[in-house]
Scaffold this active site. Sequence first.
Site, short mmCIF file in Angstrom:
data_model
loop_
_atom_site.label_atom_id
_atom_site.label_comp_id
_atom_site.label_asym_id
_atom_site.label_seq_id
_atom_site.Cartn_x
_atom_site.Cartn_y
_atom_site.Cartn_z
N GLU A 1 14.19 -41.83 60.81
CA GLU A 1 13.47 -41.09 59.76
C GLU A 1 13.45 -41.84 58.43
O GLU A 1 13.96 -41.35 57.41
CB GLU A 1 14.06 -39.69 59.60
CG GLU A 1 13.90 -38.85 60.86
CD GLU A 1 14.42 -37.42 60.71
OE1 GLU A 1 15.13 -37.15 59.75
OE2 GLU A 1 14.12 -36.60 61.58
N GLU B 1 11.92 -35.75 68.27
CA GLU B 1 12.78 -34.59 68.06
C GLU B 1 11.88 -33.35 68.02
O GLU B 1 11.02 -33.24 67.16
CB GLU B 1 13.56 -34.70 66.74
CG GLU B 1 14.43 -35.95 66.65
CD GLU B 1 15.27 -36.01 65.38
OE1 GLU B 1 15.25 -35.03 64.61
OE2 GLU B 1 15.92 -37.04 65.16
N GLU C 1 24.69 -30.02 59.87
CA GLU C 1 23.69 -29.37 60.72
C GLU C 1 24.28 -28.39 61.72
O GLU C 1 23.72 -28.16 62.78
CB GLU C 1 22.83 -30.44 61.42
CG GLU C 1 22.04 -31.26 60.42
CD GLU C 1 20.98 -32.17 61.06
OE1 GLU C 1 21.03 -32.38 62.28
OE2 GLU C 1 20.11 -32.66 60.32
N GLN C 2 25.39 -27.81 61.37
CA GLN C 2 26.04 -26.92 62.34
C GLN C 2 25.19 -25.70 62.68
O GLN C 2 25.37 -25.08 63.72
CB GLN C 2 27.43 -26.51 61.87
CG GLN C 2 27.48 -25.83 60.55
CD GLN C 2 28.93 -25.61 60.11
OE1 GLN C 2 29.52 -24.58 60.33
NE2 GLN C 2 29.51 -26.62 59.49
N HIS D 1 21.99 -25.92 63.14
CA HIS D 1 20.80 -26.43 63.81
C HIS D 1 20.98 -26.22 65.31
O HIS D 1 21.85 -26.83 65.93
CB HIS D 1 20.63 -27.92 63.49
CG HIS D 1 19.28 -28.48 63.86
ND1 HIS D 1 18.74 -28.34 65.10
CD2 HIS D 1 18.38 -29.17 63.12
CE1 HIS D 1 17.55 -28.93 65.12
NE2 HIS D 1 17.31 -29.44 63.93
#
Lengths: 646, 646, 646
Positions: A141, A313, A361-362, A364
């Site tokens: 990214e 993704e 990002e827990q 996510h």
Amino acid sequence: MLGVCYYPEHWPRERWAEDARRMRELGLTYVRVGEFSWSRVEPREGHLEFEWLDTAIETLGREGLKVVLGTPTPTPPKWLVDKHPDVLAYDVQGRVRRFGSRRHYSFSSRSYLEHSRRIVSLFARRYGNNPHVAGWQVDNEYGCHDTTRSYGPEDLRAFREWLRARYGDVGALNAAWGNVFWSMEYQSFEEVELPNLTVTEANPSHWLDFYRFSSEQVAAYNRAQVEILRAHSPGRFIAHNFMGYTPDFDHFKLAEDLDVASWDSYPLGFTDMDVLPVSQQDKLRYARTGHPDMAAFHHDLYRGVKPRWWVMEQQPGPVNWAAHNPSPAPGMVRLWTWEAFAHGAEVVSYFRWRQFPQAQEQFHAGLNRPDFRPDVGYFEAEQVARELGALELPPTHPAPVALVFDYEADWLYRAQPQGQEFSYRDLAWTFYQALRSLGLDVDFVRPGGSLQGYRLVVVPSTPIVREETLEALRSAQAAVVLGPRTGSKTESLGIPPELPPGPLQALLPVKVVRVESLRPGVDFEVEWEGGRYRSSVWREWVETALEPIGNFADGKGAIFQNNNLRYLAFWPTREFLAAYLGRLAGSLGLRAHPLPEGLRLRRRGDLTFAFNYAPHPQAVPAPEGAEFVLGGPTVDAYGVSAWRRT
Amino acid sequence: MLGVCYYPEHWPRERWAEDARRMRELGLTYVRVGEFSWSRVEPREGHLEFEWLDTAIETLGREGLKVVLGTPTPTPPKWLVDKHPDVLAYDVQGRVRRFGSRRHYSFSSRSYLEHSRRIVSLFARRYGNNPHVAGWQVDNEYGCHDTTRSYGPEDLRAFREWLRARYGDVGALNAAWGNVFWSMEYQSFEEVELPNLTVTEANPSHWLDFYRFSSEQVAAYNRAQVEILRAHSPGRFIAHNFMGYTPDFDHFKLAEDLDVASWDSYPLGFTDMDVLPVSQQDKLRYARTGHPDMAAFHHDLYRGVKPRWWVMEQQPGPVNWAAHNPSPAPGMVRLWTWEAFAHGAEVVSYFRWRQFPQAQEQFHAGLNRPDFRPDVGYFEAEQVARELGALELPPTHPAPVALVFDYEADWLYRAQPQGQEFSYRDLAWTFYQALRSLGLDVDFVRPGGSLQGYRLVVVPSTPIVREETLEALRSAQAAVVLGPRTGSKTESLGIPPELPPGPLQALLPVKVVRVESLRPGVDFEVEWEGGRYRSSVWREWVETALEPIGNFADGKGAIFQNNNLRYLAFWPTREFLAAYLGRLAGSLGLRAHPLPEGLRLRRRGDLTFAFNYAPHPQAVPAPEGAEFVLGGPTVDAYGVSAWRRT
Amino acid sequence: MLGVCYYPEHWPRERWAEDARRMRELGLTYVRVGEFSWSRVEPREGHLEFEWLDTAIETLGREGLKVVLGTPTPTPPKWLVDKHPDVLAYDVQGRVRRFGSRRHYSFSSRSYLEHSRRIVSLFARRYGNNPHVAGWQVDNEYGCHDTTRSYGPEDLRAFREWLRARYGDVGALNAAWGNVFWSMEYQSFEEVELPNLTVTEANPSHWLDFYRFSSEQVAAYNRAQVEILRAHSPGRFIAHNFMGYTPDFDHFKLAEDLDVASWDSYPLGFTDMDVLPVSQQDKLRYARTGHPDMAAFHHDLYRGVKPRWWVMEQQPGPVNWAAHNPSPAPGMVRLWTWEAFAHGAEVVSYFRWRQFPQAQEQFHAGLNRPDFRPDVGYFEAEQVARELGALELPPTHPAPVALVFDYEADWLYRAQPQGQEFSYRDLAWTFYQALRSLGLDVDFVRPGGSLQGYRLVVVPSTPIVREETLEALRSAQAAVVLGPRTGSKTESLGIPPELPPGPLQALLPVKVVRVESLRPGVDFEVEWEGGRYRSSVWREWVETALEPIGNFADGKGAIFQNNNLRYLAFWPTREFLAAYLGRLAGSLGLRAHPLPEGLRLRRRGDLTFAFNYAPHPQAVPAPEGAEFVLGGPTVDAYGVSAWRRT
């Protein structure tokens, strides 16, 4: 084909084999690993620990999974940053952007380039011929978190070098930028500064060159990695995973060094955060589905960037990084996946196999929950895998309509909007939505790219018309619609001596002698073929011998045509474009009818797909007797239908 | 008892005796002095000038007034800052916060700790046994102006020490924070940075530990002063004056070292500035009275922080520091004073004796005007003094309802809101308002504090449920209502392995398998006992064998109950809570009826007080034949009534 | 007379003669040149290249044009900044404001003062006696881009010197500022800091002195240039071109050193950007004309600053620097020009001869287009030139109404608004609009300036009433209306010992004992002569023996009168002032009738001008038989009429 992103380093080694088995059982083909692993493969400088990664790849490979290996450069470890503080980037306020998250490096840092080459060589040499490694993802990214542009000492040094290479002589730079204005003339390249933190706005030509430089630094950095991978990993494809609308660097240019373009598709977060702008009403209406043109715009853009393209993704459930993170409506993970394939994706890869219950990002979601149970997205992916197994996807053909997409236009209008609401992103998105709301398929073409074979070409706005663009327009058979400010700028962001549209006047004899930008609420009317359309933002005054085909309320010309070229001397709304392009497409023999709210169509080969973003079933515009390969003539809420052209 | 804040250093020495006499005549008991006096007692380093303070205290004491002496540490003098620039704090943008106002120090500065100890020792030795000194105030308004957290070199050094003490081994820190994610792993504590100025958001576990550290630094700094005062000033109470909602440090924890909690009550400024959030409509309606729950919330909070509590500064008229500074409606100074006593205050002390016509707070009213005439507040204070003289206040008993208030929850949800509107402050305030609008008295209890004796307990949200909290819940006889996200986090802000509500599952067998956060306008409906309630912000999906007692519109469970525990799997509105808690309280035998707009009740011993924030008289819900000790059955606009339970 | 701004350095030398000829043919008298030319006359230090400028001046002079020569100090070249980095200013956030645009210097930089003197001496010696040089413009637009105030080391050093000169003794400074409050006392001037970046707000007295210092630095810098020009250029006038509302320095004070005040009039940009605040409705209504009082306010202000005054830069078409840049309605360039003359301008000079197609202002129109063709503004200027030739303009006489305009009030209320909406700019603009909407002509007078001869004087608010102001009020024959907070402050921003209005109490025996500021929406009513007027923002409580002539709804006095002085104890709205001042003016025998929307009047000698900002024709209030010298009894949309008093 389907894939998934996997982080073996997040999970006990004992889990890996079972994870691999379940991936295979789910029907996955590809597994991306490694792109954030630097601190695990090199915890201290020169202290290499590849064994775990060897094992992980081997474990995946043993189940027949193909590995896409990420180079770990998006996240240099702390020891590296401490040893080389010049790695870090600076924000536009002049502050160092510190370690503690990701992308904490400047593309112009010489230390970082050196260390990147070193670590990528280590990866390439170790895994370049690994039979399970099918391809590479370079970094991750680029440009995310506003990291394309950096404003530190290393950037200044590199910018000066870049300018020297571009202009040779500082007098040429002064002339190109018009530095005589306000005594901004430089006596040497060593006197040039970065354009941020000036007293009032810096010279827009200065900004534009800085933006061009910044774009090229990304491409150069990427190329340095690609060269190493090509040298040591023959036969493997090289990809990068681009983001949602991140125009700070030229993706067409960078992708010249890649084999596969891929992008990361998060329709809900993008809708909430205005990656492409969404009205307040649509934010509410599409909170749990994403705006129906959001993913499609990017699919078509990245297909234009590279014919081979993936979704690297795919959002599998709620995410963590938007201001609001809803749960996708039931069926949306399947819908998004099918939509990518309909637009031509080679692979759709879900992010991520399992939700990691720690760090940024827990929240996510993954295909699996942190308690090791399958999550909702797992079952929808499973359904797609089954459906894919039953259906041969035909190849993707060119669309009848091309949209000329110009990264440089984004930079230029950012450097010099002239009116607060004039944004290239908004203009391109408006054209795109109008076309898609008519059910038209759209290809994205870079400025100067071939326009052969298209029936309709829209150019939202390309301010710098170079010889290759002129040539493409000259040789186009298509009906071409040019948006405002097209041709309005010289290479160095000046006004052309012959006034806008500059060199385009050779094909379209109009001269823009005045422009104005307007506050929302100050509007004007355009009359065209009996209809009246209110607009705002931007208006032009044109001198020409042509008879206008549309007029402003004060009688001045608003729309001009010469042969197959048309010019819009104002900011067009989506409503106007839907009417104008709809009638134009019809006259060209294209089927273009307004679709109902939430319904979208897309053809791939002889298949036509319908996607329903609405919360109620809708009839699809299939011909009688169509052979349905997915769903049927009524598409469910959040559902997909597909039929074969008969 | 009543008191006042006084600054003898602002006034000619000749005034002091007359001021003291008039304080006595007004009926005041306590006088706070000295907390901003450092530049007057030590104008140059080591050059001490205590004589004026000796005289001032003596002058006050001669009139029988009791002195609360403030340590002068909120305002170190310029010479000290110039000698030790490391005293200064840094803001979250990385800028030094300079001398020129107040609270210009970091709690982690070693120089400042040393100088604080020195000056406090000088004060403590000189006045510790002064017969007129009844107690101490340590510093002033910790945390005001966002000063709990500082981001400079001294803070970084101390944070690393704190982490070393907490984790021992850097691997333990990496594991606790999940630093494998994004290669954020550290090799030593010396590599750890502060969490600000990262490229994108830092690890929320990093933030949470930084917030915990910052809170403990305040407590440690306070303790250092307390130890000196205890050593040299036996028999005197030690207090601090807390602010309106300042959750950056744990007040329960810090107050363990104090004898008296006190707070500074400015209902108008707090209402204008959203210290607790107030709707636009209520900002207009209550501009001249303050929101009717604003002071009460803090009274109840600080009574929970310490059974002995004061209002150290009571707004006496217009102030200077809010965006808008109205004049209190006539009667409000008296109403606020009585409200504090009704909630259990030991002393209400007005800020300040006389308006000082210079510097930052020159527009802040006092009991006296700058021209030495009494101001409006003087006469209202005089009335309270008379009324207090005629009434014996009974002791304060525990309330029937407890609200578990969790400072750490504020930090955690600030570190990781997951949805922009998810704020602990707002949630706790919503529960509180609902209870108060039903006429219920409320105690605040810290997480893990005893819940014995309560009939109803609400836990707005306690994300980290430790063993002591679990034990308190297990042994509670009360009906307990747990808000969303309770039990959702591990000690280090991870998701519990067994999923939320983590260890609470032992008492309440539900498992939260998915959550979502919503943009305002994206809402959902909860159905409970025949009613339908719209809500937004937050929703959860629960797996459980329990039959839900309330449901979402899609049929999924929204409210769960097991024995005396209830769980709300969504963000509750005030309207829902008023209905839900009202019916629940009624079923427990508590009197809970919606009060009319602007009216509030509070019991102290056998007295019931009614406070009227409305601009018109209202009937109070007193039983027939009640014995009124203040006002009568109809309470005036801005008035107070009180009656004895018969 | 008409003029134009010209940049020979932007154009090929071959064009100059033709440009000069066309200027003459257009009817221009003056040409301003040179103010941004430093990098061309001194491309390297000491390397002087004056030849081109010699030639340019000679070329213009040969056509009979008079040159106004600008000193080139607004844009020091890069080599100078690199050699003396202390030239650069610092913003309020503490960041250096870098090279790359203009005005990149601090008025307190000693290096810059030295280099400015050097370059100005070179200009003055070379051109001081040039027969074509008629006058000088010193620098360009002082204060533009927020450059009056700078926060760097040179500024701190100079501020300390300034304070030492003002107070002599640091104890006097401490006493004046009330630094005993919060222990802010200094032991020496070397301890004083700048007031920015403090923990919470700095002492407002500190800010006020910093603002005064900053204002005086501009004047001192200007004076240094003026002295050199006077010494070497006898008989030439000296001017500066001020901006739209830029109150950061005292224009009356600075202009004492000038012969001619001039200003730069951009009605569209000023309306879009709220240079003076414009309602959203008026922003739309007047987007293409500018607000009808916008230019007039400045004409009257700068005529007050200096009886000889010009418009140095007149907007000739769309500009580039506002958020929105519309094209002026047809006729507006002519209207604006005539309006300036009606208000007494000596010269109106257009900015600029030709649009330069590069750099920051490439979208800023000129009289000519970048393709060398005349633009719209050219033809409107041509018409004015013809009309001017046919009409002898009479001298300008004093107006019947004076508005006392106080720069220091702007600083003081910025340092201490006490209510977020209390802005001096807004208050003065409200009074001005009310007077102009009644058709009254207005003079601006500085505080303490003579009020002799006026029939009506309004003082929007002068917080510090010095002896000369008191004397001017004492001797005024006019009816005087004093706005809120007048007399409310001491010299050092304290509250006067006798309370506001301080020394004014000698003339008007009222005492303001309390004030409040209000959130918009919290309002109050004032009753006066049977009318009721809602207002907000600010209210005062007054003690007095006088009978009020207007009251608040609660019966307290709102308007007071003693002899010819009136005091408004509240923030007056435009509606109230139109009613109040209208009736008052009528009682004084002044013609004051509400004008229709968009119509404005102005008298010059025996001429009355009417300006129509509306998009439709309107009747003008001319007496029967009036002799029209421009237009007629019905004034066109965007048109001008003028008639002779009969």
